[in-house]
Design a protein around this motif. Structure first.
Motif, PDB file in Angstrom:
ATOM      1  N   UNK A 181       0.837  -1.192   0.000  1.00  0.00           N
ATOM      2  CA  UNK A 181       0.000   0.000   0.000  1.00  0.00           C
ATOM      3  C   UNK A 181       0.874   1.245   0.000  1.00  0.00           C
ATOM      4  N   UNK A 182       0.287   2.371  -0.370  1.00  0.00           N
ATOM      5  CA  UNK A 182       0.986   3.651  -0.370  1.00  0.00           C
ATOM      6  C   UNK A 182       0.176   4.644   0.455  1.00  0.00           C
ATOM      7  N   UNK A 183       0.881   5.490   1.178  1.00  0.00           N
ATOM      8  CA  UNK A 183       0.240   6.536   1.964  1.00  0.00           C
ATOM      9  C   UNK A 183       0.924   7.868   1.669  1.00  0.00           C
ATOM     10  N   UNK A 184       0.141   8.930   1.684  1.00  0.00           N
ATOM     11  CA  UNK A 184       0.658  10.288   1.565  1.00  0.00           C
ATOM     12  C   UNK A 184       0.484  10.932   2.936  1.00  0.00           C
ATOM     13  N   UNK A 185       1.585  11.410   3.509  1.00  0.00           N
ATOM     14  CA  UNK A 185       1.576  12.031   4.829  1.00  0.00           C
ATOM     15  C   UNK A 185       2.169  13.429   4.719  1.00  0.00           C
ATOM     16  N   UNK A 186       1.824  14.295   5.650  1.00  0.00           N
ATOM     17  CA  UNK A 186       2.433  15.620   5.735  1.00  0.00           C
ATOM     18  C   UNK A 186       2.806  15.867   7.187  1.00  0.00           C
ATOM     19  N   UNK A 187       3.767  16.770   7.393  1.00  0.00           N
ATOM     20  CA  UNK A 187       4.165  17.133   8.752  1.00  0.00           C
ATOM     21  C   UNK A 187       4.578  18.595   8.779  1.00  0.00           C
ATOM     22  N   UNK A 188       4.371  19.196   9.924  1.00  0.00           N
ATOM     23  CA  UNK A 188       4.866  20.540  10.196  1.00  0.00           C
ATOM     24  C   UNK A 188       5.281  20.563  11.659  1.00  0.00           C
ATOM     25  N   UNK A 189       5.979  21.606  12.054  1.00  0.00           N
ATOM     26  CA  UNK A 189       6.468  21.700  13.420  1.00  0.00           C
ATOM     27  C   UNK A 189       5.408  22.312  14.318  1.00  0.00           C
ATOM     28  N   UNK A 190       5.263  21.756  15.533  1.00  0.00           N
ATOM     29  CA  UNK A 190       4.358  22.349  16.511  1.00  0.00           C
ATOM     30  C   UNK A 190       5.083  23.487  17.240  1.00  0.00           C
ATOM     31  N   UNK A 191       4.450  24.087  18.239  1.00  0.00           N
ATOM     32  CA  UNK A 191       5.053  25.229  18.926  1.00  0.00           C
ATOM     33  C   UNK A 191       6.272  24.841  19.762  1.00  0.00           C
ATOM     34  N   UNK A 192       6.518  23.548  19.958  1.00  0.00           N
ATOM     35  CA  UNK A 192       7.717  23.078  20.658  1.00  0.00           C
ATOM     36  C   UNK A 192       8.838  22.733  19.682  1.00  0.00           C
ATOM     37  N   UNK A 193       8.579  22.883  18.375  1.00  0.00           N
ATOM     38  CA  UNK A 193       9.574  22.538  17.371  1.00  0.00           C
ATOM     39  C   UNK A 193       9.609  21.059  17.030  1.00  0.00           C
ATOM     40  N   UNK A 194       8.581  20.312  17.423  1.00  0.00           N
ATOM     41  CA  UNK A 194       8.517  18.881  17.144  1.00  0.00           C
ATOM     42  C   UNK A 194       7.720  18.627  15.868  1.00  0.00           C
ATOM     43  N   UNK A 195       8.192  17.738  15.004  1.00  0.00           N
ATOM     44  CA  UNK A 195       7.402  17.390  13.824  1.00  0.00           C
ATOM     45  C   UNK A 195       6.119  16.650  14.217  1.00  0.00           C
ATOM     46  N   UNK A 196       5.002  17.089  13.650  1.00  0.00           N
ATOM     47  CA  UNK A 196       3.708  16.444  13.857  1.00  0.00           C
ATOM     48  C   UNK A 196       3.193  16.014  12.484  1.00  0.00           C
ATOM     49  N   UNK A 197       2.930  14.727  12.347  1.00  0.00           N
ATOM     50  CA  UNK A 197       2.591  14.133  11.056  1.00  0.00           C
ATOM     51  C   UNK A 197       1.118  13.716  11.048  1.00  0.00           C
ATOM     52  N   UNK A 198       0.455  13.967   9.929  1.00  0.00           N
ATOM     53  CA  UNK A 198      -0.906  13.500   9.707  1.00  0.00           C
ATOM     54  C   UNK A 198      -0.955  12.775   8.365  1.00  0.00           C
ATOM     55  N   UNK A 199      -2.007  11.994   8.166  1.00  0.00           N
ATOM     56  CA  UNK A 199      -2.148  11.217   6.937  1.00  0.00           C
ATOM     57  C   UNK A 199      -3.169  11.880   6.028  1.00  0.00           C
TER      58      UNK A 199
END
Length: 188
Positions: free
Chosen positions: A122-140
């Motif tokens: 299977x294939x998934x497309x995910x994105x991530x951006x940094x939260x206010x703590x500078x941590x990457x947060x990923x969603x699908x």
């Protein structure tokens, strides 16, 4: 809550039988490494244990269960981070589920990711951006997975964790799951 979760972690030991580290970091210039620093903690070879949030602390890893494996490196001429996942470390079993993720950072700072795995292919497309703590947060993004969110946290130079939240089929929150990664030392 995340600090409470982190405080409940004990430093993990690398289990005997884990396949040796490849210690290949890939090629990237200092400028490229700076551009990819949001996920540079993935570079290297890591033994990974899975834990579930019990409401007060993280569960210990399941006894007599081999760890998973996560190997990351710079790729595509220093423009991406490529990381491989093995459900079971190849030192224990060579042909269990596995996958590869390619992470690239857009000019606006958003990370675009494509995950491919087998045996399901299977294939998934995910994105991530940094939260206010500078941590990457990923969603699908695709296929859509409502309520899925994974936050990556550096625990030090040789450890990181990924905590993900998801919903069951009825839309109810499931207990968070944490993957804790510990760097496998390079053979001398």
């Amino acid at each position: 809550m995340l600090l409470t979760m982190m405080a409940s972690l004990a430093l993990a030991q690398i289990p005997e039988g884990v396949a040796p580290a490849t210690c290949e970091t890939g090629e990237a210039t200092p400028e490229q490494r700076e551009a990819l620093k949001d996920f540079d903690f993935l570079i290297g070879d890591f033994s990974v244990t899975g834990h579930m949030w019990t409401g007060t602390q993280w569960s210990p890893p399941r006894p007599n269960t081999p760890p998973s494996r996560w190997n990351g490196r710079y790729g595509l001429g220093g423009t991406a981070i490529i990381d491989e996942w093995y459900n079971v470390d190849p030192g224990f079993e060579e042909d269990k589920g596995r996958g590869v993720n390619v992470r690239m950072k857009r000019d606006d700072g958003t990370w675009e990711m494509v995950w491919l795995n087998r045996p399901g292919f299977s294939a998934q497309h995910l994105v991530a951006s940094l939260n206010d703590k500078g941590e990457p947060v990923m969603t699908q993004v695709y296929p859509e997975r409502k309520g899925f969110e994974a936050t990556f946290t550096r625990l030090g130079p040789n450890q990181w964790m990924r905590v993900h939240h998801a919903l069951d089929a009825e839309g109810n929150p499931l207990p968070p799951i944490m993957l804790k990664a510990t760097r496998i030392p390079c053979a001398e």
